[in-house]
Design a protein around this motif. Sequence first.
Motif, PDB file in Angstrom:
ATOM      1  N   GLY A 157       0.808  -1.215   0.000  1.00 55.68           N
ATOM      2  CA  GLY A 157       0.000   0.000   0.000  1.00 55.68           C
ATOM      3  C   GLY A 157       0.840   1.263   0.000  1.00 55.68           C
ATOM      4  O   GLY A 157       2.004   1.269  -0.349  1.00 55.68           O
ATOM      5  N   ARG A 158       0.201   2.350   0.389  1.00 51.17           N
ATOM      6  CA  ARG A 158       0.876   3.646   0.405  1.00 51.17           C
ATOM      7  C   ARG A 158       1.808   3.752   1.599  1.00 51.17           C
ATOM      8  O   ARG A 158       1.865   2.896   2.437  1.00 51.17           O
ATOM      9  CB  ARG A 158      -0.167   4.751   0.446  1.00 51.17           C
ATOM     10  N   GLY A 159       2.496   4.868   1.668  1.00 51.60           N
ATOM     11  CA  GLY A 159       3.405   5.073   2.788  1.00 51.60           C
ATOM     12  C   GLY A 159       4.757   4.426   2.583  1.00 51.60           C
ATOM     13  O   GLY A 159       5.408   4.042   3.547  1.00 51.60           O
ATOM     14  N   ALA A 160       5.190   4.313   1.328  1.00 52.52           N
ATOM     15  CA  ALA A 160       6.459   3.645   1.038  1.00 52.52           C
ATOM     16  C   ALA A 160       7.623   4.332   1.744  1.00 52.52           C
ATOM     17  O   ALA A 160       8.490   3.656   2.311  1.00 52.52           O
ATOM     18  CB  ALA A 160       6.700   3.599  -0.469  1.00 52.52           C
ATOM     19  N   ARG A 161       7.648   5.660   1.727  1.00 51.47           N
ATOM     20  CA  ARG A 161       8.750   6.391   2.364  1.00 51.47           C
ATOM     21  C   ARG A 161       8.836   6.045   3.858  1.00 51.47           C
ATOM     22  O   ARG A 161       9.916   5.775   4.376  1.00 51.47           O
ATOM     23  CB  ARG A 161       8.585   7.894   2.161  1.00 51.47           C
ATOM     24  N   GLU A 205      11.171   3.031   8.503  1.00 47.72           N
ATOM     25  CA  GLU A 205      10.959   2.040   9.564  1.00 47.72           C
ATOM     26  C   GLU A 205      11.858   0.817   9.367  1.00 47.72           C
ATOM     27  O   GLU A 205      12.403   0.269  10.327  1.00 47.72           O
ATOM     28  CB  GLU A 205       9.492   1.648   9.631  1.00 47.72           C
ATOM     29  N   ALA A 206      12.014   0.404   8.121  1.00 48.47           N
ATOM     30  CA  ALA A 206      12.914  -0.721   7.839  1.00 48.47           C
ATOM     31  C   ALA A 206      14.359  -0.333   8.168  1.00 48.47           C
ATOM     32  O   ALA A 206      15.110  -1.137   8.729  1.00 48.47           O
ATOM     33  CB  ALA A 206      12.794  -1.136   6.374  1.00 48.47           C
ATOM     34  N   ARG A 245      18.119  -5.532   0.576  1.00 50.82           N
ATOM     35  CA  ARG A 245      17.550  -5.999   1.855  1.00 50.82           C
ATOM     36  C   ARG A 245      16.624  -4.945   2.444  1.00 50.82           C
ATOM     37  O   ARG A 245      15.545  -5.249   2.944  1.00 50.82           O
ATOM     38  CB  ARG A 245      18.699  -6.303   2.828  1.00 50.82           C
ATOM     39  N   LEU A 246      17.030  -3.704   2.366  1.00 50.16           N
ATOM     40  CA  LEU A 246      16.225  -2.592   2.878  1.00 50.16           C
ATOM     41  C   LEU A 246      14.899  -2.505   2.123  1.00 50.16           C
ATOM     42  O   LEU A 246      13.827  -2.371   2.723  1.00 50.16           O
ATOM     43  CB  LEU A 246      17.017  -1.294   2.734  1.00 50.16           C
ATOM     44  N   ALA A 261      11.069  -3.257   3.567  1.00 50.59           N
ATOM     45  CA  ALA A 261      10.065  -2.187   3.472  1.00 50.59           C
ATOM     46  C   ALA A 261       8.927  -2.544   2.520  1.00 50.59           C
ATOM     47  O   ALA A 261       7.988  -1.760   2.354  1.00 50.59           O
ATOM     48  CB  ALA A 261      10.731  -0.892   3.011  1.00 50.59           C
ATOM     49  N   SER A 262       9.010  -3.693   1.873  1.00 51.42           N
ATOM     50  CA  SER A 262       8.019  -4.125   0.885  1.00 51.42           C
ATOM     51  C   SER A 262       7.879  -3.123  -0.257  1.00 51.42           C
ATOM     52  O   SER A 262       6.778  -2.741  -0.653  1.00 51.42           O
ATOM     53  CB  SER A 262       6.655  -4.369   1.547  1.00 51.42           C
ATOM     54  N   VAL A 263       9.037  -2.679  -0.765  1.00 53.52           N
ATOM     55  CA  VAL A 263       9.060  -1.783  -1.923  1.00 53.52           C
ATOM     56  C   VAL A 263      10.106  -2.308  -2.904  1.00 53.52           C
ATOM     57  O   VAL A 263      10.973  -3.098  -2.534  1.00 53.52           O
ATOM     58  CB  VAL A 263       9.407  -0.312  -1.533  1.00 53.52           C
TER      59      VAL A 263
END
Length: 197
Positions: free
Chosen positions: A11-15, A20-21, A38-39, A43-45
């Motif tokens: 979803g949104r909020g990738a930054r 957080e990651a 890995r980062l 972060a699921s991006v």
Amino acid sequence: MSTDVEPQRGGRGARQRIIEAAIKLFYQEGVNATGVERLAAEASVSKRTLYQHFPSKTAVVEEYLRYIRQHVGDPIHPDADAARRSPRARILALFETPPAGGLMRGCPFHNAAVEAADGMPEVHEIVEAHKRAYVDGLVALVREAGAANPTLLGNQIAVLYEGAAALSTSLNEPEPWTYARKAVQTLVDAAIKRASA
């Protein structure tokens, strides 16, 4: 300092997920050991999305440190609840023994400075600004406590804090915080007594 943050998924909020990651991985595994792939995965991006938000890994490290500085509790400039405690109590609270059993990872700013070495000068600037503000805050806090020679005492407390953080990390034991707290208590009480004599 705890940096446990549960990243959101998809979803949104990738930054924010990237930050957080970074908080989790950079602190637990290290800046250099954490690659961009890995980062991004944590972060699921995609790597592409990560680079849309941050032009480089160094930019992620910088934002990680800025975020910690702004969002982690600060006993020197506390929230309303902590501010009700005396300056002496707030000084001693800096040296509360971390719970045993977890991995001691020390100060994220110190860790980042060591890992950045000469390769990330911007990181050193952020770390230096944070550490100088920390020492200045300690000086102000011991002055508020009524201690004699607050500049000397504030710097002594800063050295004890950094030493406790480093030694507890090296030994992976919480005891250095207990020893440092006793030393700080002795120094603070003696300085307050001198000032009132």
